[in-house]
Design a protein around this motif. Structure first.
Motif, PDB file in Angstrom:
ATOM      1  N   VAL A 163      40.152  33.906  44.237  1.00  0.00           N
ATOM      2  CA  VAL A 163      40.896  32.701  43.857  1.00  0.00           C
ATOM      3  C   VAL A 163      40.723  32.407  42.372  1.00  0.00           C
ATOM      4  CG1 VAL A 163      41.091  30.211  44.187  1.00  0.00           C
ATOM      5  CG2 VAL A 163      40.788  31.702  46.165  1.00  0.00           C
ATOM      6  N   SER A 164      39.487  32.438  41.892  1.00  0.00           N
ATOM      7  CA  SER A 164      39.228  32.104  40.488  1.00  0.00           C
ATOM      8  C   SER A 164      39.827  33.138  39.542  1.00  0.00           C
ATOM      9  CB  SER A 164      37.717  31.967  40.246  1.00  0.00           C
ATOM     10  OG  SER A 164      37.041  33.168  40.567  1.00  0.00           O
ATOM     11  N   CYS A 165      39.686  34.425  39.869  1.00  0.00           N
ATOM     12  CA  CYS A 165      40.255  35.479  39.012  1.00  0.00           C
ATOM     13  C   CYS A 165      41.782  35.398  38.996  1.00  0.00           C
ATOM     14  CB  CYS A 165      39.805  36.858  39.490  1.00  0.00           C
ATOM     15  SG  CYS A 165      38.080  37.245  39.129  1.00  0.00           S
ATOM     16  N   THR A 166      42.363  35.120  40.146  1.00  0.00           N
ATOM     17  CA  THR A 166      43.822  35.008  40.223  1.00  0.00           C
ATOM     18  C   THR A 166      44.320  33.838  39.391  1.00  0.00           C
ATOM     19  OG1 THR A 166      43.918  36.003  42.428  1.00  0.00           O
ATOM     20  CG2 THR A 166      45.777  34.637  41.767  1.00  0.00           C
ATOM     21  N   PHE A 167      43.675  32.683  39.533  1.00  0.00           N
ATOM     22  CA  PHE A 167      44.115  31.499  38.785  1.00  0.00           C
ATOM     23  C   PHE A 167      43.968  31.717  37.282  1.00  0.00           C
ATOM     24  CE2 PHE A 167      43.369  27.379  36.740  1.00  0.00           C
ATOM     25  CZ  PHE A 167      44.536  26.728  37.094  1.00  0.00           C
ATOM     26  N   LEU A 168      42.832  32.235  36.857  1.00  0.00           N
ATOM     27  CA  LEU A 168      42.595  32.423  35.424  1.00  0.00           C
ATOM     28  C   LEU A 168      43.526  33.475  34.841  1.00  0.00           C
ATOM     29  CD1 LEU A 168      38.693  32.256  35.381  1.00  0.00           C
ATOM     30  CD2 LEU A 168      40.265  30.620  34.322  1.00  0.00           C
ATOM     31  N   LEU A 169      43.729  34.575  35.564  1.00  0.00           N
ATOM     32  CA  LEU A 169      44.608  35.623  35.057  1.00  0.00           C
ATOM     33  C   LEU A 169      46.039  35.121  34.937  1.00  0.00           C
ATOM     34  CD1 LEU A 169      45.141  38.529  34.196  1.00  0.00           C
ATOM     35  CD2 LEU A 169      45.398  39.133  36.621  1.00  0.00           C
ATOM     36  N   LEU A 213      37.325  33.676  29.813  1.00  0.00           N
ATOM     37  CA  LEU A 213      36.937  33.197  31.144  1.00  0.00           C
ATOM     38  C   LEU A 213      37.405  34.166  32.234  1.00  0.00           C
ATOM     39  CD1 LEU A 213      37.687  29.362  30.835  1.00  0.00           C
ATOM     40  CD2 LEU A 213      35.442  30.468  30.986  1.00  0.00           C
ATOM     41  N   THR A 214      38.580  34.756  32.039  1.00  0.00           N
ATOM     42  CA  THR A 214      39.100  35.718  33.020  1.00  0.00           C
ATOM     43  C   THR A 214      38.194  36.936  33.125  1.00  0.00           C
ATOM     44  OG1 THR A 214      41.374  35.013  32.545  1.00  0.00           O
ATOM     45  CG2 THR A 214      41.097  37.134  33.642  1.00  0.00           C
ATOM     46  N   ILE A 215      37.798  37.481  31.985  1.00  0.00           N
ATOM     47  CA  ILE A 215      36.910  38.652  31.985  1.00  0.00           C
ATOM     48  C   ILE A 215      35.549  38.290  32.560  1.00  0.00           C
ATOM     49  CG2 ILE A 215      35.733  40.348  30.536  1.00  0.00           C
ATOM     50  CD1 ILE A 215      38.743  40.792  30.947  1.00  0.00           C
ATOM     51  N   LEU A 216      35.035  37.108  32.220  1.00  0.00           N
ATOM     52  CA  LEU A 216      33.743  36.679  32.757  1.00  0.00           C
ATOM     53  C   LEU A 216      33.795  36.520  34.277  1.00  0.00           C
ATOM     54  CD1 LEU A 216      32.585  34.032  30.103  1.00  0.00           C
ATOM     55  CD2 LEU A 216      31.671  36.343  30.471  1.00  0.00           C
ATOM     56  N   ALA A 217      34.889  35.943  34.780  1.00  0.00           N
ATOM     57  CA  ALA A 217      35.033  35.757  36.228  1.00  0.00           C
ATOM     58  C   ALA A 217      35.106  37.110  36.935  1.00  0.00           C
ATOM     59  CB  ALA A 217      36.280  34.934  36.532  1.00  0.00           C
ATOM     60  N   TYR A 218      35.856  38.048  36.344  1.00  0.00           N
ATOM     61  CA  TYR A 218      35.969  39.378  36.954  1.00  0.00           C
ATOM     62  C   TYR A 218      34.624  40.106  36.907  1.00  0.00           C
ATOM     63  CZ  TYR A 218      37.552  44.097  37.986  1.00  0.00           C
ATOM     64  OH  TYR A 218      37.702  45.340  38.553  1.00  0.00           O
ATOM     65  N   THR A 219      33.906  39.966  35.792  1.00  0.00           N
ATOM     66  CA  THR A 219      32.591  40.589  35.673  1.00  0.00           C
ATOM     67  C   THR A 219      31.626  40.000  36.696  1.00  0.00           C
ATOM     68  OG1 THR A 219      32.952  40.937  33.294  1.00  0.00           O
ATOM     69  CG2 THR A 219      30.688  41.100  34.085  1.00  0.00           C
ATOM     70  N   ALA A 220      31.684  38.674  36.871  1.00  0.00           N
ATOM     71  CA  ALA A 220      30.837  38.017  37.871  1.00  0.00           C
ATOM     72  C   ALA A 220      31.141  38.550  39.270  1.00  0.00           C
ATOM     73  CB  ALA A 220      31.037  36.508  37.821  1.00  0.00           C
ATOM     74  N   TYR A 221      32.406  38.810  39.533  1.00  0.00           N
ATOM     75  CA  TYR A 221      32.804  39.372  40.830  1.00  0.00           C
ATOM     76  C   TYR A 221      32.175  40.748  41.043  1.00  0.00           C
ATOM     77  CZ  TYR A 221      35.717  42.039  44.063  1.00  0.00           C
ATOM     78  OH  TYR A 221      36.147  42.862  45.068  1.00  0.00           O
ATOM     79  N   THR A 222      32.208  41.585  40.013  1.00  0.00           N
ATOM     80  CA  THR A 222      31.661  42.943  40.157  1.00  0.00           C
ATOM     81  C   THR A 222      30.142  42.929  40.328  1.00  0.00           C
ATOM     82  OG1 THR A 222      31.375  43.317  37.765  1.00  0.00           O
ATOM     83  CG2 THR A 222      33.530  43.849  38.722  1.00  0.00           C
ATOM     84  N   LEU A 223      29.481  41.888  39.786  1.00  0.00           N
ATOM     85  CA  LEU A 223      28.019  41.806  39.844  1.00  0.00           C
ATOM     86  C   LEU A 223      27.503  41.030  41.053  1.00  0.00           C
ATOM     87  CD1 LEU A 223      27.290  41.036  36.078  1.00  0.00           C
ATOM     88  CD2 LEU A 223      26.881  43.202  37.266  1.00  0.00           C
TER      89      LEU A 223
END
Length: 292
Positions: A163-169, A213-223
């Protein structure tokens, strides 16, 4: 035949790639090999293609006069007089009914989300597109509705990261489009009224902030431990896909900052570097998830 071709052009099928977000819950829940789920997700995607086509028709009817004064948009079928506004309204109504009927055949909640998407775009077309920053938020909200429809269609819960990655992207893409429009028009007469309420310097800061913020959210997802346990990883292997995501975000900003007539979303679908990087991201993700 010419009317049919003009109508199809007005539906903007090249923009329907955005509706692939409906498939995101299917992909990220690893259910792409389930035929029943694949069919339901595909039908939900088709419903959003129909409803988004209706939205594009509606927007072109509302913006017809303004489009006629635009150097590129004046070629749109309604603005160019290739199809009448009354015909476009009837076609829009038929598409809305078809989309809602298809969505209702899947699940009541899918129909509700589809209807909410149309209503939010109705509000956008007549009022909210003239409100700075709220206009791009409505666009981003539409992508959240897409993944909600996909989730309800196959009955799987949504991840907070999705949800967060989709909204930010989606917010980033919308900001990038406004940035391009403002940079391209410069001191010329603005095509969109809302552009007069934006400042180029503020918009650049907002766009870059959302990009980070988009890259940070995606990175958080991978980690995230949840991600590792879900895929059965012993290490955050999806971290290998972050450089491709970052490059894609950076490339879009470059396209959004250009003064080319085409919108940055149209440009990225024809940009060799962006497409090659996207393919590399897809292949790396598949390799990490299924083969490593």
């Amino acid at each position: 035949m010419k009317t049919l071709i003009a109508l199809i052009r007005s539906l903007r099928p090249h923009q329907w790639v955005k509706n692939s977000f409906v498939l995101a819950p299917l992909v990220f829940s690893l259910n792409v090999d389930e035929p029943a789920m694949l069919l339901r997700a595909g039908l939900a995607t088709l419903a959003f293609c129909l409803i988004s086509g209706a939205v594009y028709l509606l927007n072109d009817v509302v913006d017809a006069e303004a489009d006629r004064r635009h150097p590129v948009k004046c070629r749109r079928p309604i603005a160019a007089g290739l199809i009448s506004e009354s015909f476009a309204r009837w076609a829009c109504a038929a598409l809305v009914v078809s989309a809602l009927a298809l969505a209702l055949s899947l699940e009541l909640w899918v129909a509700g989300v589809t209807a909410l998407y149309f209503l939010s775009n109705l509000a956008y077309s007549f009022k909210l597109k003239h409100v700075a920053y709220l206009d791009v938020s409505i666009i981003a909200f539409g992508f959240i509705l897409r993944i909600l429809a996909g989730s309800f269609a196959i009955d799987v819960p949504l991840s907070i990261y999705l949800v967060s990655c989709t909204f930010l992207l989606s917010l980033y893409l919308a900001f990038g489009k406004r940035l391009h429009e403002l940079a391209a028009t410069g001191t010329k007469r603005q095509q969109r009224t809302v552009l007069e309420r934006y400042r180029l310097s503020h918009l650049r800061v907002a766009t870059l902030s959302v990009a980070v913020l988009t890259i940070l959210a995606y990175t958080a997802y991978t980690l995230a431990p949840h991600t590792q346990s879900f895929f059965g990883f012993e290490a955050p292997r999806l971290l290998a896909t972050v450089p491709f995501a970052a490059l894609g975000v950076a490339r879009f900003y470059k396209l959004a900052s250009s003064t080319r007539p085409a919108s940055p979303t149209d440009q990225m679908l024809r940009d060799p570097l962006f497409l090659a990087n996207f393919l590399a991201w897809v292949l790396t993700t598949l390799a990490v998830v299924y083969f490593l």
